[in-house]
Motif scaffolding. Structure first.
Motif, short mmCIF file in Angstrom:
data_model
loop_
_atom_site.label_atom_id
_atom_site.label_comp_id
_atom_site.label_asym_id
_atom_site.label_seq_id
_atom_site.Cartn_x
_atom_site.Cartn_y
_atom_site.Cartn_z
N TYR A 1 0.83 -1.20 0.00
CA TYR A 1 0.00 0.00 0.00
C TYR A 1 0.87 1.26 0.00
O TYR A 1 0.64 2.19 -0.77
CB TYR A 1 -0.94 -0.01 1.21
CG TYR A 1 -1.81 1.20 1.30
CD1 TYR A 1 -2.95 1.31 0.50
CD2 TYR A 1 -1.52 2.23 2.18
CE1 TYR A 1 -3.76 2.43 0.57
CE2 TYR A 1 -2.33 3.35 2.27
CZ TYR A 1 -3.44 3.45 1.46
OH TYR A 1 -4.24 4.57 1.52
N GLN A 2 1.86 1.28 0.86
CA GLN A 2 2.74 2.45 0.94
C GLN A 2 3.54 2.65 -0.34
O GLN A 2 3.68 3.76 -0.84
CB GLN A 2 3.70 2.31 2.14
CG GLN A 2 3.02 2.40 3.48
CD GLN A 2 2.36 3.75 3.74
OE1 GLN A 2 2.77 4.77 3.23
NE2 GLN A 2 1.31 3.74 4.53
N LEU A 3 4.08 1.57 -0.87
CA LEU A 3 4.91 1.67 -2.08
C LEU A 3 4.09 2.03 -3.31
O LEU A 3 4.56 2.76 -4.18
CB LEU A 3 5.68 0.38 -2.30
CG LEU A 3 6.74 0.09 -1.23
CD1 LEU A 3 7.33 -1.30 -1.43
CD2 LEU A 3 7.82 1.14 -1.23
N THR A 4 2.85 1.55 -3.37
CA THR A 4 1.98 1.91 -4.49
C THR A 4 1.75 3.41 -4.51
O THR A 4 1.74 4.02 -5.57
CB THR A 4 0.63 1.15 -4.40
OG1 THR A 4 0.91 -0.25 -4.46
CG2 THR A 4 -0.30 1.53 -5.52
N GLY A 5 1.60 3.99 -3.35
CA GLY A 5 1.41 5.44 -3.26
C GLY A 5 2.63 6.23 -3.72
O GLY A 5 2.51 7.37 -4.18
N ARG B 1 4.76 5.14 -6.11
CA ARG B 1 5.12 4.75 -7.46
C ARG B 1 5.04 5.91 -8.45
O ARG B 1 5.96 6.13 -9.24
CB ARG B 1 4.25 3.58 -7.92
CG ARG B 1 4.79 2.85 -9.11
CD ARG B 1 4.04 1.55 -9.38
NE ARG B 1 4.49 0.54 -8.43
CZ ARG B 1 3.70 -0.25 -7.73
NH1 ARG B 1 2.40 -0.17 -7.85
NH2 ARG B 1 4.19 -1.14 -6.90
N SER B 2 3.96 6.68 -8.43
CA SER B 2 3.82 7.77 -9.41
C SER B 2 4.88 8.85 -9.18
O SER B 2 5.42 9.41 -10.13
CB SER B 2 2.42 8.37 -9.36
OG SER B 2 2.17 8.99 -8.12
N LYS B 3 5.22 9.11 -7.93
CA LYS B 3 6.26 10.09 -7.63
C LYS B 3 7.62 9.59 -8.15
O LYS B 3 8.40 10.35 -8.70
CB LYS B 3 6.33 10.33 -6.12
CG LYS B 3 7.27 11.44 -5.72
CD LYS B 3 7.20 11.71 -4.22
CE LYS B 3 8.15 12.84 -3.85
NZ LYS B 3 8.11 13.13 -2.42
N LYS C 1 7.76 10.08 -11.88
CA LYS C 1 8.01 11.49 -12.20
C LYS C 1 9.49 11.84 -12.00
O LYS C 1 10.08 12.56 -12.80
CB LYS C 1 7.14 12.40 -11.34
CG LYS C 1 5.68 12.38 -11.73
CD LYS C 1 4.85 13.24 -10.79
CE LYS C 1 3.37 13.10 -11.10
NZ LYS C 1 2.54 13.82 -10.13
N THR C 2 10.08 11.30 -10.95
CA THR C 2 11.50 11.55 -10.69
C THR C 2 12.36 10.96 -11.80
O THR C 2 13.29 11.62 -12.29
CB THR C 2 11.91 10.95 -9.32
OG1 THR C 2 11.14 11.57 -8.30
CG2 THR C 2 13.39 11.15 -9.05
N MET C 3 12.05 9.73 -12.20
CA MET C 3 12.81 9.10 -13.30
C MET C 3 12.67 9.93 -14.58
O MET C 3 13.64 10.09 -15.32
CB MET C 3 12.32 7.67 -13.53
CG MET C 3 12.57 6.73 -12.37
SD MET C 3 14.30 6.52 -11.96
CE MET C 3 14.80 5.39 -13.22
N ASN C 4 11.49 10.44 -14.83
CA ASN C 4 11.26 11.26 -16.01
C ASN C 4 12.13 12.52 -15.98
O ASN C 4 12.72 12.91 -17.00
CB ASN C 4 9.77 11.62 -16.12
CG ASN C 4 9.40 12.18 -17.46
OD1 ASN C 4 10.03 11.87 -18.46
ND2 ASN C 4 8.37 13.01 -17.48
N LYS C 5 12.22 13.16 -14.82
CA LYS C 5 13.07 14.35 -14.68
C LYS C 5 14.54 13.99 -14.88
O LYS C 5 15.30 14.76 -15.48
CB LYS C 5 12.88 14.98 -13.30
CG LYS C 5 11.56 15.71 -13.15
CD LYS C 5 11.44 16.30 -11.75
CE LYS C 5 10.08 16.92 -11.56
NZ LYS C 5 9.90 17.41 -10.18
#
Length: 152
Positions: free
Chosen positions: A66-70, A72-74, A77-81
């Motif tokens: 649950y914590q890691l799923t939350g 994931r999107s962040k 975004k970091t990888m994209n940057k």
């Protein structure tokens, strides 16, 4: 708490409050087991015992997921940057990491598809064998066009 969260954390939410706190502190990873036990006012051996219980470990896995799923999107975004970083090495390492992870997912999907194919082929062979040995036991006698083509 939302219904989806409640479903995802069902085992975790069913635990006593001290066990929930222990799991959340274990997830953070910066405290020793003795410090966690002291903080929630239990013996270290009690915490050790909890960690061997199936219900506790299942709840811990639910909470971690649950914590890691939350996060994931962040992380995405970091990888994209990082793909736009000044350092060529950072860009290369980021791109390599992403490619490795995505190809691992595709390989896993391919392996699952291959397993489904093998299972389907085994079902067909089993069906053909039943048609030959005990045709009266086969409820659906629909025969495909290429049935028994291997035997011809």
């Amino acid at each position: 708490m939302k219904q989806k969260e409640t479903r995802e954390l069902q085992t975790f939410l069913d635990l006593p409050r001290k066990q929930q706190i222990a799991i959340s502190l274990l997830f953070l990873g910066h405290l020793k087991q003795s410090e966690i036990a002291q903080q929630i006012r239990i013996g270290e051996s009690t915490l050790s015992g909890w960690k061997t219980q199936e219900r506790f470990t299942k709840a811990q896995a639910e909470y971690d997921n649950y914590q890691l799923t939350g996060l994931r999107s962040k992380a995405v975004k970091t990888m994209n940057k990082l793909l736009d970083a000044r350092s060529e090495l950072v860009r290369y390492n980021t791109a390599s990491y992403i490619l490795d992870k995505t190809s691992a997912v595709k390989e896993d999907e391919l392996a699952k598809a291959q397993a489904r194919k093998v299972n389907a082929e085994a079902d067909v062979v089993e069906y053909k064998a039943k048609l030959i040995t005990n045709p009266e036991d086969v409820a659906d006698r629909t025969v495909l066009v290429d049935d028994f083509s291997d035997d011809d």
